[in-house]
Design a protein around this motif. Structure first.
Motif, PDB file in Angstrom:
ATOM      1  N   ASP A  56       0.830  -1.193   0.000  1.00 32.85           N
ATOM      2  CA  ASP A  56       0.000   0.000   0.000  1.00 32.85           C
ATOM      3  C   ASP A  56       0.867   1.246   0.000  1.00 32.85           C
ATOM      4  OD1 ASP A  56      -2.205  -1.622   0.176  1.00 32.85           O
ATOM      5  OD2 ASP A  56      -2.292  -1.528   2.371  1.00 32.85           O
ATOM      6  N   PRO A  59      -0.940   7.401   0.767  1.00 30.35           N
ATOM      7  CA  PRO A  59      -1.650   8.376  -0.058  1.00 30.35           C
ATOM      8  C   PRO A  59      -1.053   9.772   0.115  1.00 30.35           C
ATOM      9  CG  PRO A  59      -2.953   7.783   1.858  1.00 30.35           C
ATOM     10  CD  PRO A  59      -1.753   6.899   1.855  1.00 30.35           C
ATOM     11  N   ALA A  92     -10.876  12.660  -5.364  1.00 28.97           N
ATOM     12  CA  ALA A  92     -11.658  11.539  -4.846  1.00 28.97           C
ATOM     13  C   ALA A  92     -11.556  10.312  -5.753  1.00 28.97           C
ATOM     14  CB  ALA A  92     -13.117  11.940  -4.672  1.00 28.97           C
ATOM     15  N   LEU A  93     -11.285  10.517  -7.037  1.00 27.91           N
ATOM     16  CA  LEU A  93     -11.191   9.400  -7.983  1.00 27.91           C
ATOM     17  C   LEU A  93      -9.824   8.728  -7.968  1.00 27.91           C
ATOM     18  CD1 LEU A  93     -13.128  10.931 -11.019  1.00 27.91           C
ATOM     19  CD2 LEU A  93     -13.943   9.264  -9.346  1.00 27.91           C
ATOM     20  N   LYS A  94      -8.824   9.337  -7.339  1.00 26.93           N
ATOM     21  CA  LYS A  94      -7.484   8.762  -7.312  1.00 26.93           C
ATOM     22  C   LYS A  94      -7.450   7.534  -6.411  1.00 26.93           C
ATOM     23  CE  LYS A  94      -4.867  12.993  -8.120  1.00 26.93           C
ATOM     24  NZ  LYS A  94      -3.858  13.908  -7.543  1.00 26.93           N
ATOM     25  N   THR A  95      -6.536   6.610  -6.750  1.00 23.30           N
ATOM     26  CA  THR A  95      -6.333   5.422  -5.926  1.00 23.30           C
ATOM     27  C   THR A  95      -4.870   5.359  -5.548  1.00 23.30           C
ATOM     28  OG1 THR A  95      -8.065   4.287  -7.131  1.00 23.30           O
ATOM     29  CG2 THR A  95      -6.600   2.929  -5.824  1.00 23.30           C
ATOM     30  N   PRO A  96      -4.522   5.376  -4.303  1.00 27.59           N
ATOM     31  CA  PRO A  96      -5.345   5.576  -3.115  1.00 27.59           C
ATOM     32  C   PRO A  96      -5.783   7.022  -3.000  1.00 27.59           C
ATOM     33  CG  PRO A  96      -3.060   5.494  -2.462  1.00 27.59           C
ATOM     34  CD  PRO A  96      -3.098   5.216  -3.947  1.00 27.59           C
ATOM     35  N   GLN A  97      -6.910   7.182  -2.363  1.00 23.14           N
ATOM     36  CA  GLN A  97      -7.496   8.511  -2.232  1.00 23.14           C
ATOM     37  C   GLN A  97      -6.649   9.375  -1.300  1.00 23.14           C
ATOM     38  OE1 GLN A  97     -11.327   9.442  -0.100  1.00 23.14           O
ATOM     39  NE2 GLN A  97     -12.057   9.360  -2.223  1.00 23.14           N
ATOM     40  N   GLU A  99      -5.485  12.273   1.423  1.00 19.86           N
ATOM     41  CA  GLU A  99      -6.064  12.833   2.637  1.00 19.86           C
ATOM     42  C   GLU A  99      -6.186  14.344   2.445  1.00 19.86           C
ATOM     43  OE1 GLU A  99      -3.612  11.784   5.919  1.00 19.86           O
ATOM     44  OE2 GLU A  99      -3.854   9.643   5.587  1.00 19.86           O
ATOM     45  N   LYS A 126     -12.925  10.721   1.660  1.00 19.62           N
ATOM     46  CA  LYS A 126     -13.212   9.949   2.869  1.00 19.62           C
ATOM     47  C   LYS A 126     -12.395  10.405   4.080  1.00 19.62           C
ATOM     48  CE  LYS A 126     -15.232   6.071   0.768  1.00 19.62           C
ATOM     49  NZ  LYS A 126     -16.233   6.795   0.073  1.00 19.62           N
TER      50      LYS A 126
END
Length: 138
Positions: A56, A59, A92-97, A99, A126
């Motif tokens: 992971d 972000p 908001a559309l990015k992965t990972p979103q 902060e 989020k």
């Protein structure tokens, strides 16, 4: 403690009463029996070794600032209300979103900060955080 006998002879008692010494030693023994297992409260385990990479990625952090006049700044770049909504939807559309860290000037109306929070929620962000400064120590 008596160093003599009841009769009038001047003999000194040669015996030592060992009962208090035995009591003290038993108390120390009990204390050591109780404290040694408490001091060693871990279990030694030989773990297998393996190399791995972190899956992971962390972000990114987006900083949204609101100055005293109520103007928005997206990562220190000025933006208006319409462009802010577009930037929030894109983030908001990015992965990972990413902060979203909101920092508002203490002189700004709370309404502007609340509007930014509502826009972020509508866009689907989020993770929202607030940046504050600690009070100055005298």
């Amino acid at each position: 403690m008596a160093f003599g006998t009841q009769d009038d002879t001047d003999e000194v008692m040669n015996e030592i009463n060992v009962t208090p010494m035995v009591d003290v030693m038993l108390v120390l023994l009990i204390i050591f029996i109780i404290t040694v297992p408490v001091m060693k409260n871990s279990v030694n385990i030989d773990l297998p070794r393996a190399s791995s990479q972190r899956l992971d990625p962390k972000p990114e952090t987006v900083r949204l600032s609101v100055d005293a006049q109520g103007d928005y700044f997206w990562n220190n770049s000025p933006t208006d209300d319409k462009n802010l909504a577009v930037l929030l939807r894109t983030a908001a559309l990015k992965t990972p979103q990413p902060e979203l860290h909101i920092s508002g000037d203490k002189a700004v109306r709370y309404e502007r900060v609340a509007q930014a929070m509502a826009a972020a929620q509508q866009a689907g962000i989020k993770k929202i955080g607030f940046i504050t400064e600690p009070p100055k120590q005298p």
